[in-house]
Design a protein around this motif. Structure first.
Motif, PDB file in Angstrom:
ATOM      1  N   UNK A   1      43.608  48.700  27.119  1.00 53.91           N
ATOM      2  CA  UNK A   1      42.602  49.799  27.060  1.00 53.91           C
ATOM      3  C   UNK A   1      42.047  50.114  25.947  1.00 53.91           C
TER       4      UNK A   1
ATOM      5  N   UNK B   1      47.072  46.671  34.408  1.00 54.35           N
ATOM      6  CA  UNK B   1      45.929  46.635  34.940  1.00 54.35           C
ATOM      7  C   UNK B   1      45.657  48.107  35.318  1.00 54.35           C
ATOM      8  N   UNK B   2      46.311  49.078  34.923  1.00 54.60           N
ATOM      9  CA  UNK B   2      46.032  50.239  35.563  1.00 54.60           C
ATOM     10  C   UNK B   2      44.693  50.365  35.866  1.00 54.60           C
ATOM     11  N   UNK B   3      44.282  51.395  36.955  1.00 53.79           N
ATOM     12  CA  UNK B   3      42.862  51.499  37.559  1.00 53.79           C
ATOM     13  C   UNK B   3      42.320  52.515  36.708  1.00 53.79           C
ATOM     14  N   UNK B   4      42.984  53.704  36.308  1.00 49.52           N
ATOM     15  CA  UNK B   4      42.445  54.674  35.720  1.00 49.52           C
ATOM     16  C   UNK B   4      43.482  55.379  34.866  1.00 49.52           C
TER      17      UNK B   4
ATOM     18  N   UNK C   1      38.394  55.203  33.491  1.00 55.32           N
ATOM     19  CA  UNK C   1      38.538  53.784  33.861  1.00 55.32           C
ATOM     20  C   UNK C   1      39.646  53.277  32.917  1.00 55.32           C
ATOM     21  N   UNK C   2      40.659  52.621  33.488  1.00 54.27           N
ATOM     22  CA  UNK C   2      41.639  51.883  32.700  1.00 54.27           C
ATOM     23  C   UNK C   2      41.133  50.724  32.307  1.00 54.27           C
TER      24      UNK C   2
ATOM     25  N   UNK D   1      42.463  47.829  33.903  1.00 56.39           N
ATOM     26  CA  UNK D   1      42.581  47.260  35.143  1.00 56.39           C
ATOM     27  C   UNK D   1      41.015  46.739  35.743  1.00 56.39           C
ATOM     28  N   UNK D   2      39.895  47.722  35.737  1.00 61.77           N
ATOM     29  CA  UNK D   2      38.755  47.107  36.367  1.00 61.77           C
ATOM     30  C   UNK D   2      38.159  46.160  35.422  1.00 61.77           C
ATOM     31  N   UNK D   3      38.431  46.018  34.149  1.00 67.33           N
ATOM     32  CA  UNK D   3      37.597  45.205  33.454  1.00 67.33           C
ATOM     33  C   UNK D   3      38.480  43.774  33.436  1.00 67.33           C
TER      34      UNK D   3
ATOM     35  N   UNK E   1      39.840  42.859  36.004  1.00 67.30           N
ATOM     36  CA  UNK E   1      39.303  42.461  37.486  1.00 67.30           C
ATOM     37  C   UNK E   1      38.043  41.836  37.213  1.00 67.30           C
ATOM     38  N   UNK E   2      36.943  42.426  36.538  1.00 68.84           N
ATOM     39  CA  UNK E   2      35.575  41.877  36.419  1.00 68.84           C
ATOM     40  C   UNK E   2      35.661  40.504  35.922  1.00 68.84           C
ATOM     41  N   UNK E   3      36.660  40.369  34.903  1.00 66.71           N
ATOM     42  CA  UNK E   3      36.618  38.894  34.364  1.00 66.71           C
ATOM     43  C   UNK E   3      37.388  37.918  35.003  1.00 66.71           C
TER      44      UNK E   3
ATOM     45  N   UNK F   1      37.056  37.963  38.401  1.00 66.72           N
ATOM     46  CA  UNK F   1      36.038  37.620  39.551  1.00 66.72           C
ATOM     47  C   UNK F   1      35.152  36.814  38.687  1.00 66.72           C
TER      48      UNK F   1
END
Lengths: 256, 259
Positions: A117, A145-148, A157-158, A160-162, A164-166, A168
């Motif tokens: 984070x 990978x916490x979402x938030x 935002x945690x 996790x989203x970032x 996931x971005x990488x 993807x």
């Protein structure tokens, strides 16, 4: 399925279980003393991306918990262990307060990406640098990978989203080292010499603490402090029903 | 499957099909004239997140293509249409050059998020604002989900990763409006009054142009210009209705066989 062996190790979650932010759970210090009077090995485990072991130790000592630094195992520890195992040089997208836990690790000319984070690093230029390392084959290691998470001003935002971005962008998968991953619990137990079947995990997060531990072969004890809510109680009932090992052995709390 | 009806509309991709960057495909202007001599309705369609219709029109006119603005349909247009349909006020995470295509759309007190390729907005604070809107139930509209794109200094993250980040954070799915989504093609055809079975798409991107169009019920013609690479036509199932050298060849085929 192997019969359960005698209990040899107890993993204890920190925030939400032993203490709630800066206040100890009533009676927890005493309970810890009683546990120590037995022969079990204790580990204090937590997902964190910004607190070094030193920070955690200081807080626990302030709350009068009798804990030593080598009993603490965090997702940062898990990440560092993995970096050392893989012998890579990580680009560290982590909070600066987490850096002490990576002392001694080479970070110049990186060939790996470690991501926690770190809002101050989550902007296009830095993420693009990480993206290009990954395209070159660098492994992506996610602390978790916490979402938030909850901030004073609301949810934020945690990591996790970032992660996931990488994932993807590069069509690859991160290696996640924090709870509820199996590796986290196995790593936490590694220097205790105990098998999962000889251990129990106590935590307030149904999915990350109890679910994750039980998936590894440990017993999980869910405490009703911290983040538990009705949705999670239902989840627990479902996971207990699915887990033959615990059916009939534990009292299933009725949903509220 | 319904028998194909007479051809009434032709959708034409822009970059890679009608022109390659700032040079027209040889013979393309002439071929367009021949197509216009028939009764088909023409639409020029493209995924873009930073070129307004005006920008595209100017480039086409410079290359001596006879095109009018209302014949152009882009993924930005698709996003705008969706915003109007849903009657929402979007937080626009788009390149500033795309803003002209949202003129007249209310953006204060947003209750939707529209996201395109906008590196200047892709930092934590702004993404967090978007995240909170989505948690409150705002729809997430993605111009497209490209993983990356080519820049002068190498590959760079596209909008896709940031859309995915928000989808993951909120456990929701974005509505993607660009090619190869069905909605893109249906929207492009909407004001032509033609059904997909009465239309054909000409493009250089096998998956996004031809595959997407054929999924909607249109015929797809793959041209071997632009980003086409050998054997691309084998990558989709069913294969393109036709694979040919370039836009002028596609027009020839239409004139000879579909009208």
């Amino acid at each position: 399925m192997a019969a359960r062996r005698a209990l040899k190790a107890v993993l204890v979650d920190l925030n939400g279980t032993l203490h709630i932010e800066d206040a100890a759970v009533p009676g927890a210090q005493e309970a810890l003393k009683r546990l120590r009077a037995t022969s079990v090995i204790i580990r204090f485990v937590t997902n964190t991306t910004k607190e070094s072991k030193q920070d955690l130790l200081e807080r626990l000592k302030k709350l009068e918990f009798d804990v030593s630094e080598d009993e603490i195992f965090t997702s940062l520890t898990a990440a560092r262990n993995l970096v050392e195992q893989k012998q890579v040089r990580p680009m560290l997208l982590v909070d600066s307060r987490a850096l002490p836990d990576f002392t001694g690790i080479q970070t110049s000319d990186p060939n790996a990406v470690v991501i926690g984070l770190a809002p101050e690093h989550f902007h296009y230029q830095i993420l693009n640098q990480a993206f290009r390392l990954l395209l070159d084959g660098a492994p992506l290691i996610a602390i978790h990978k916490a979402r938030y998470y909850k901030r004073k001003d609301g949810l934020a935002l945690g990591p996790g989203p970032f992660v996931t971005a990488l994932e993807y962008a590069t069509d690859t998968k991160a290696i996640v080292v924090g709870k509820p991953e199996k590796t986290f619990f196995l790593e936490a137990l590694r220097d205790t010499g105990c098998a999962p079947e000889e251990a129990v995990m106590i935590g307030d997060d149904c999915r990350d603490d109890v679910g994750g531990a039980q998936n590894t072969g440990m017993l999980g004890i869910l405490v009703k402090t911290g983040t538990l809510n009705c949705e999670m109680t239902k989840y627990l009932e479902l996971s207990i029903m699915k887990d033959q090992r615990t059916r009939g052995k534990w009292e299933i709390p009725s949903s509220r």
